[in-house]
Design a protein around this motif. Structure first.
Motif, PDB file in Angstrom:
ATOM      1  N   ILE A  54       0.838  -1.215   0.000  1.00 52.72           N
ATOM      2  CA  ILE A  54       0.000   0.000   0.000  1.00 52.72           C
ATOM      3  C   ILE A  54       0.865   1.255   0.000  1.00 52.72           C
ATOM      4  O   ILE A  54       0.574   2.205  -0.726  1.00 52.72           O
ATOM      5  CB  ILE A  54      -0.932   0.023   1.232  1.00 52.72           C
ATOM      6  CG1 ILE A  54      -1.929  -1.113   1.175  1.00 52.72           C
ATOM      7  CG2 ILE A  54      -1.622   1.374   1.392  1.00 52.72           C
ATOM      8  CD1 ILE A  54      -3.132  -0.887   0.321  1.00 52.72           C
ATOM      9  N   ASP A  55       1.919   1.267   0.799  1.00 56.88           N
ATOM     10  CA  ASP A  55       2.758   2.473   0.892  1.00 56.88           C
ATOM     11  C   ASP A  55       3.364   2.840  -0.457  1.00 56.88           C
ATOM     12  O   ASP A  55       3.419   4.018  -0.820  1.00 56.88           O
ATOM     13  CB  ASP A  55       3.831   2.324   1.976  1.00 56.88           C
ATOM     14  CG  ASP A  55       4.668   1.059   1.826  1.00 56.88           C
ATOM     15  OD1 ASP A  55       4.230   0.105   1.130  1.00 56.88           O
ATOM     16  OD2 ASP A  55       5.761   1.023   2.394  1.00 56.88           O
ATOM     17  N   LYS A  56       3.795   1.846  -1.229  1.00 60.19           N
ATOM     18  CA  LYS A  56       4.365   2.113  -2.561  1.00 60.19           C
ATOM     19  C   LYS A  56       3.268   2.476  -3.563  1.00 60.19           C
ATOM     20  O   LYS A  56       3.420   3.410  -4.352  1.00 60.19           O
ATOM     21  CB  LYS A  56       5.131   0.887  -3.064  1.00 60.19           C
ATOM     22  CG  LYS A  56       6.382   0.549  -2.275  1.00 60.19           C
ATOM     23  CD  LYS A  56       7.017  -0.731  -2.822  1.00 60.19           C
ATOM     24  CE  LYS A  56       8.005  -1.325  -1.881  1.00 60.19           C
ATOM     25  NZ  LYS A  56       7.386  -2.091  -0.780  1.00 60.19           N
ATOM     26  N   ILE A  85       0.529   9.801   6.996  1.00 61.65           N
ATOM     27  CA  ILE A  85      -0.419  10.836   6.592  1.00 61.65           C
ATOM     28  C   ILE A  85       0.238  12.140   6.148  1.00 61.65           C
ATOM     29  O   ILE A  85      -0.191  12.755   5.173  1.00 61.65           O
ATOM     30  CB  ILE A  85      -1.516  11.074   7.660  1.00 61.65           C
ATOM     31  CG1 ILE A  85      -2.688  11.823   7.023  1.00 61.65           C
ATOM     32  CG2 ILE A  85      -0.958  11.788   8.879  1.00 61.65           C
ATOM     33  CD1 ILE A  85      -3.998  11.637   7.728  1.00 61.65           C
ATOM     34  N   VAL A  86       1.296  12.552   6.812  1.00 64.77           N
ATOM     35  CA  VAL A  86       1.945  13.816   6.435  1.00 64.77           C
ATOM     36  C   VAL A  86       2.596  13.679   5.058  1.00 64.77           C
ATOM     37  O   VAL A  86       2.375  14.505   4.170  1.00 64.77           O
ATOM     38  CB  VAL A  86       2.972  14.272   7.503  1.00 64.77           C
ATOM     39  CG1 VAL A  86       3.742  15.490   7.027  1.00 64.77           C
ATOM     40  CG2 VAL A  86       2.262  14.575   8.821  1.00 64.77           C
ATOM     41  N   GLU A  87       3.386  12.621   4.876  1.00 66.25           N
ATOM     42  CA  GLU A  87       4.051  12.401   3.590  1.00 66.25           C
ATOM     43  C   GLU A  87       3.022  12.201   2.476  1.00 66.25           C
ATOM     44  O   GLU A  87       3.150  12.776   1.402  1.00 66.25           O
ATOM     45  CB  GLU A  87       4.988  11.190   3.647  1.00 66.25           C
ATOM     46  CG  GLU A  87       6.118  11.300   4.645  1.00 66.25           C
ATOM     47  CD  GLU A  87       5.707  10.964   6.084  1.00 66.25           C
ATOM     48  OE1 GLU A  87       4.592  10.430   6.318  1.00 66.25           O
ATOM     49  OE2 GLU A  87       6.495  11.274   6.995  1.00 66.25           O
ATOM     50  N   PHE A  88       2.017  11.382   2.741  1.00 67.38           N
ATOM     51  CA  PHE A  88       0.985  11.111   1.736  1.00 67.38           C
ATOM     52  C   PHE A  88       0.214  12.381   1.375  1.00 67.38           C
ATOM     53  O   PHE A  88      -0.120  12.597   0.222  1.00 67.38           O
ATOM     54  CB  PHE A  88      -0.004  10.051   2.230  1.00 67.38           C
ATOM     55  CG  PHE A  88       0.482   8.624   2.130  1.00 67.38           C
ATOM     56  CD1 PHE A  88       1.782   8.304   1.765  1.00 67.38           C
ATOM     57  CD2 PHE A  88      -0.387   7.575   2.407  1.00 67.38           C
ATOM     58  CE1 PHE A  88       2.210   6.986   1.682  1.00 67.38           C
ATOM     59  CE2 PHE A  88       0.025   6.257   2.323  1.00 67.38           C
ATOM     60  CZ  PHE A  88       1.323   5.956   1.960  1.00 67.38           C
ATOM     61  N   LYS A 100       1.414  14.291  -4.741  1.00 66.12           N
ATOM     62  CA  LYS A 100       0.391  14.457  -5.781  1.00 66.12           C
ATOM     63  C   LYS A 100      -0.597  13.283  -5.849  1.00 66.12           C
ATOM     64  O   LYS A 100      -1.805  13.486  -5.923  1.00 66.12           O
ATOM     65  CB  LYS A 100       1.084  14.639  -7.139  1.00 66.12           C
ATOM     66  CG  LYS A 100       0.157  14.814  -8.328  1.00 66.12           C
ATOM     67  CD  LYS A 100       0.992  14.987  -9.583  1.00 66.12           C
ATOM     68  CE  LYS A 100       0.330  15.154 -10.878  1.00 66.12           C
ATOM     69  NZ  LYS A 100      -0.996  15.323 -11.119  1.00 66.12           N
ATOM     70  N   CYS A 101      -0.098  12.058  -5.823  1.00 63.82           N
ATOM     71  CA  CYS A 101      -0.960  10.879  -5.974  1.00 63.82           C
ATOM     72  C   CYS A 101      -1.560  10.417  -4.653  1.00 63.82           C
ATOM     73  O   CYS A 101      -2.768  10.189  -4.552  1.00 63.82           O
ATOM     74  CB  CYS A 101      -0.177   9.728  -6.599  1.00 63.82           C
ATOM     75  SG  CYS A 101       0.490  10.119  -8.228  1.00 63.82           S
ATOM     76  N   GLY A 157      -1.083   3.156  -9.265  1.00 63.27           N
ATOM     77  CA  GLY A 157      -1.378   2.353  -8.078  1.00 63.27           C
ATOM     78  C   GLY A 157      -2.297   3.044  -7.092  1.00 63.27           C
ATOM     79  O   GLY A 157      -3.076   2.396  -6.400  1.00 63.27           O
ATOM     80  N   ASN A 158      -2.241   4.374  -7.032  1.00 64.84           N
ATOM     81  CA  ASN A 158      -3.091   5.095  -6.083  1.00 64.84           C
ATOM     82  C   ASN A 158      -4.572   4.855  -6.382  1.00 64.84           C
ATOM     83  O   ASN A 158      -5.393   4.826  -5.480  1.00 64.84           O
ATOM     84  CB  ASN A 158      -2.745   6.583  -6.033  1.00 64.84           C
ATOM     85  CG  ASN A 158      -3.363   7.401  -7.135  1.00 64.84           C
ATOM     86  OD1 ASN A 158      -4.483   7.895  -7.003  1.00 64.84           O
ATOM     87  ND2 ASN A 158      -2.620   7.579  -8.217  1.00 64.84           N
ATOM     88  N   TYR A 159      -4.919   4.649  -7.652  1.00 67.82           N
ATOM     89  CA  TYR A 159      -6.315   4.375  -8.003  1.00 67.82           C
ATOM     90  C   TYR A 159      -6.755   3.008  -7.482  1.00 67.82           C
ATOM     91  O   TYR A 159      -7.896   2.832  -7.074  1.00 67.82           O
ATOM     92  CB  TYR A 159      -6.524   4.463  -9.519  1.00 67.82           C
ATOM     93  CG  TYR A 159      -6.317   5.847 -10.056  1.00 67.82           C
ATOM     94  CD1 TYR A 159      -7.211   6.869  -9.767  1.00 67.82           C
ATOM     95  CD2 TYR A 159      -5.205   6.146 -10.845  1.00 67.82           C
ATOM     96  CE1 TYR A 159      -7.017   8.159 -10.250  1.00 67.82           C
ATOM     97  CE2 TYR A 159      -4.993   7.427 -11.331  1.00 67.82           C
ATOM     98  CZ  TYR A 159      -5.911   8.432 -11.035  1.00 67.82           C
ATOM     99  OH  TYR A 159      -5.711   9.698 -11.508  1.00 67.82           O
TER     100      TYR A 159
END
Length: 160
Positions: A75-77, A111-114, A118-119, A84-86
């Motif tokens: 999930i993190d990648k 959460i902060v990094e995400f 952009k994605c 992959g975000n979709y």
């Protein structure tokens, strides 16, 4: 091999998607097997991500267990990947409650990094939506609380 080349084809992926949409779920095992052989790669592929999304929409979770496990393990990648975000958002929308919990946990820890990416910022938005008003929102109350705490901190803290 032929299924994977169709999935990765600009035009062939539409045929595979239509198979998933129109055929009975037990008749698309050949597609599931092709995808689960390389689920993370398929989920982050320009056209493969679309096929994975259709599988999430139309197949039972027990059919997709191997694929789901691989996706949940990355999930993190995938959240930061342009395609992959979709898939991650689709898992939040169509997944089982336990899949949503695991995904929300990854979002909470990143959460902060995400949020600044952009994605994956789209994944954060979807996570907040699903944890608040989604189908399993009542069952995800603990995860929602943790997410909100990460975002706004302790409401009783005078110096957040």
């Amino acid at each position: 091999e032929d299924v994977v080349s169709c999935i990765e084809s600009m035009h062939g992926n539409h045929v595979i998607q239509k198979c998933v949409e129109q055929m009975p779920p037990d008749s698309v095992t050949f597609i599931i097997q092709a995808v689960e052989a390389e689920a993370q790669r398929m989920a982050s592929h320009m056209y493969g991500c679309r096929v994975v999304q259709r599988l999430l929409e139309h197949c039972a979770s027990h059919q997709l267990q191997n694929m789901l496990d691989q996706i949940l393990g990355s999930i993190d990648k995938l959240a930061t990947d342009p395609y992959g975000n979709y898939v991650v958002q689709h898992m939040l929308e169509h997944g089982r409650v336990e899949d949503k919990r695991r995904t929300l946990c990854v979002v909470e820890h990143n959460i902060v990094e995400f949020s600044k990416h952009k994605c994956s910022s789209n994944v954060v938005e979807k996570a907040l939506e699903i944890a608040t008003i989604g189908e399993h929102a009542a069952q995800l109350e603990a995860e929602r609380s943790k997410l909100m705490f990460k975002v706004i901190g302790d409401v009783n803290d005078p110096n957040p």
